[in-house]
Design a protein around this motif. Structure first.
Motif, mmCIF file in Angstrom:
data_model
loop_
_atom_site.group_PDB
_atom_site.id
_atom_site.type_symbol
_atom_site.label_atom_id
_atom_site.label_comp_id
_atom_site.label_asym_id
_atom_site.label_seq_id
_atom_site.Cartn_x
_atom_site.Cartn_y
_atom_site.Cartn_z
ATOM 1 N N ALA A 1 0.793 -12.043 -10.731
ATOM 2 C CA ALA A 1 0.213 -11.259 -11.829
ATOM 3 C C ALA A 1 1.319 -10.598 -12.635
ATOM 4 N N ALA A 2 2.276 -10.008 -11.941
ATOM 5 C CA ALA A 2 3.378 -9.315 -12.625
ATOM 6 C C ALA A 2 4.155 -10.282 -13.513
ATOM 7 N N ARG A 3 4.410 -11.480 -12.972
ATOM 8 C CA ARG A 3 5.141 -12.477 -13.782
ATOM 9 C C ARG A 3 4.360 -12.813 -15.050
ATOM 10 N N ALA A 4 3.057 -12.981 -14.907
ATOM 11 C CA ALA A 4 2.231 -13.363 -16.067
ATOM 12 C C ALA A 4 2.112 -12.224 -17.072
ATOM 13 N N MET A 5 2.123 -10.967 -16.582
ATOM 14 C CA MET A 5 1.911 -9.812 -17.472
ATOM 15 C C MET A 5 3.201 -9.350 -18.141
ATOM 16 N N MET A 6 4.313 -9.674 -17.497
ATOM 17 C CA MET A 6 5.620 -9.189 -17.948
ATOM 18 C C MET A 6 5.903 -9.536 -19.413
ATOM 19 N N ARG A 7 5.487 -10.752 -19.808
ATOM 20 C CA ARG A 7 5.808 -11.202 -21.167
ATOM 21 C C ARG A 7 5.190 -10.294 -22.227
ATOM 22 N N LYS A 8 3.947 -9.824 -21.970
ATOM 23 C CA LYS A 8 3.256 -8.976 -22.956
ATOM 24 C C LYS A 8 3.534 -7.497 -22.730
ATOM 25 N N LYS A 9 4.225 -7.175 -21.638
ATOM 26 C CA LYS A 9 4.547 -5.775 -21.295
ATOM 27 C C LYS A 9 3.304 -4.897 -21.226
ATOM 28 N N THR A 10 2.231 -5.469 -20.682
ATOM 29 C CA THR A 10 1.017 -4.690 -20.454
ATOM 30 C C THR A 10 0.182 -5.391 -19.394
ATOM 31 N N GLY A 11 -0.565 -4.589 -18.632
ATOM 32 C CA GLY A 11 -1.441 -5.184 -17.625
ATOM 33 C C GLY A 11 -1.865 -4.151 -16.598
ATOM 34 N N ALA A 12 -2.934 -4.471 -15.876
ATOM 35 C CA ALA A 12 -3.422 -3.569 -14.829
ATOM 36 C C ALA A 12 -3.821 -4.393 -13.611
ATOM 37 N N ILE A 13 -3.317 -3.960 -12.466
ATOM 38 C CA ILE A 13 -3.572 -4.665 -11.209
ATOM 39 C C ILE A 13 -4.231 -3.685 -10.235
ATOM 40 N N VAL A 14 -5.241 -4.159 -9.520
ATOM 41 C CA VAL A 14 -5.835 -3.346 -8.444
ATOM 42 C C VAL A 14 -5.836 -4.165 -7.164
ATOM 43 N N VAL A 15 -5.420 -3.536 -6.058
ATOM 44 C CA VAL A 15 -5.459 -4.193 -4.750
ATOM 45 C C VAL A 15 -6.461 -3.456 -3.865
ATOM 46 N N LEU A 16 -6.964 -4.175 -2.844
ATOM 47 C CA LEU A 16 -7.994 -3.603 -1.974
ATOM 48 C C LEU A 16 -7.401 -3.117 -0.664
ATOM 49 N N ALA A 17 -7.182 -1.801 -0.569
ATOM 50 C CA ALA A 17 -6.751 -1.196 0.693
ATOM 51 C C ALA A 17 -8.008 -0.838 1.484
ATOM 52 N N SER A 18 -7.952 0.192 2.306
ATOM 53 C CA SER A 18 -9.123 0.614 3.089
ATOM 54 C C SER A 18 -8.880 1.999 3.644
ATOM 55 N N ILE A 19 -9.961 2.704 3.877
ATOM 56 C CA ILE A 19 -9.871 4.029 4.502
ATOM 57 C C ILE A 19 -9.135 3.958 5.842
ATOM 58 N N VAL A 20 -9.301 2.832 6.570
ATOM 59 C CA VAL A 20 -8.664 2.732 7.895
ATOM 60 C C VAL A 20 -7.151 2.534 7.774
ATOM 61 N N GLY A 21 -6.683 2.116 6.600
ATOM 62 C CA GLY A 21 -5.244 1.982 6.379
ATOM 63 C C GLY A 21 -4.565 3.339 6.357
ATOM 64 N N GLU A 22 -5.305 4.382 5.987
ATOM 65 C CA GLU A 22 -4.725 5.718 5.968
ATOM 66 C C GLU A 22 -4.866 6.411 7.326
ATOM 67 N N TYR A 23 -6.075 6.326 7.901
ATOM 68 C CA TYR A 23 -6.353 7.119 9.115
ATOM 69 C C TYR A 23 -6.154 6.355 10.418
ATOM 70 N N GLY A 24 -6.099 5.004 10.373
ATOM 71 C CA GLY A 24 -6.118 4.220 11.602
ATOM 72 C C GLY A 24 -7.542 4.122 12.113
#
Ligand code: NAD
Length: 243
Positions: free
Chosen positions: A121-144
């Protein structure tokens, strides 16, 4: 609802659950959306049902496939504004019972798969110097979470991918954020016993489990201009649950 008219979006694992709800939310806001799924016919079916521009087959563990699909979507539509790295798997097991294959599959899908997607995504967005990416974490990633050591560790890594990539990509006009859902009713959590669901709902200040659409709405906010000064954040979508 934010206006995403004219924006081109890609959602991985978009055939069901949070991914499909995100596709629908982005389409409703006017975006042109391409979704991917592991199975081509299911991807095409989901795309048709959600009003997406295309449904393509993609296994996010395959770095070369991710890179070439992202490049071809950006080429076909002239740009890529939004990428949601949603594909993920979960296999619960107590520490002594964790299968080696599950470790490999979870890390290669959730961590490496997210990384490949963000990279492409970053490679594709770099040319236009704009973009938004969201990844899916989880509540358990913070608390275990007991019985979820591999999955929770993978989601902690996903949250860090957002934070690190945001630092690296900010000067290129690309924002990267994570959402950290609590317990959301999808196929992923369908295996939970009614007792476990009731227990989670009871521990949640809002008194219930979440819906895929509620995560999708937060993702839509994060990829829109309404979040134009938000990057490197991990937004909890959890009804206030603290594990
Ligand atoms: P789901 O199982 O309904 O959907 C997951 C999607 O990812 C499916 O479309 C699946 O085919 C796809 N996928 C899995 N492995 C893939 C691969 N190698 N390549 C391409 N696609 C692949 O799950 P969901 O609940 O909609 O979860 C979506 C995301 O949200 C996941 O990353 C999950 O870990 C995360 N999440 C879910 C919850 C929850 O309670 N449901 C909570 C926190 C985080």
């Amino acid at each position: 609802m934010p206006d995403l008219t004219g924006r081109v979006a890609l959602v991985t694992g978009g055939t069901r659950g949070i991914g499909l709800a995100t596709v629908r939310a982005l389409v409703a806001a006017g975006a042109t959306v391409v979704l991917t799924g592991r199975d081509e016919s299911r991807a095409k079916e989901a795309a048709a049902s959600a009003g997406a521009a295309a449904g393509l087959a993609l296994d996010v563990t395959d770095a070369k496939a991710v890179s070439s699909l992202v490049r071809s979507v950006a080429k076909e539509h002239g740009k890529l504004d939004i990428v949601v790295a949603n594909a993920g798997i979960m296999e619960d097991a107590l520490l002594g019972m964790i299968r080696e294959e599950a470790v490999d599959a979870t890390l290669s899908t959730n961590v490496a798969g997210t990384l490949h997607t963000v990279q492409a995504a970053a490679r594709a967005m770099m040319r236009k110097k704009t973009g938004a990416i969201v990844v899916l974490a989880s509540i358990v990633g913070e608390y275990g979470s007991a019985g979820q050591t591999v999955y929770a560790a993978s989601k902690a890594a996903v949250a860090n991918i957002a934070k690190s990539a945001a630092k690296e990509l900010g000067r290129s006009g690309i924002r990267v954020n994570a959402v950290a859902p609590g317990v959301i009713e999808t196929d992923l959590t369908a295996g939970l016993s009614e007792e476990a669901k009731a227990e989670n709902a009871a521990k949640t200040p809002l008194g219930r489990l979440g819906r895929a659409e509620e995560v999708a709405n937060a993702i839509r906010f994060l990829v829109s201009d309404e979040a134009s000064f938000v990057t490197g954040q991990v937004l909890g979508i959890d009804g206030g649950l603290v594990l």
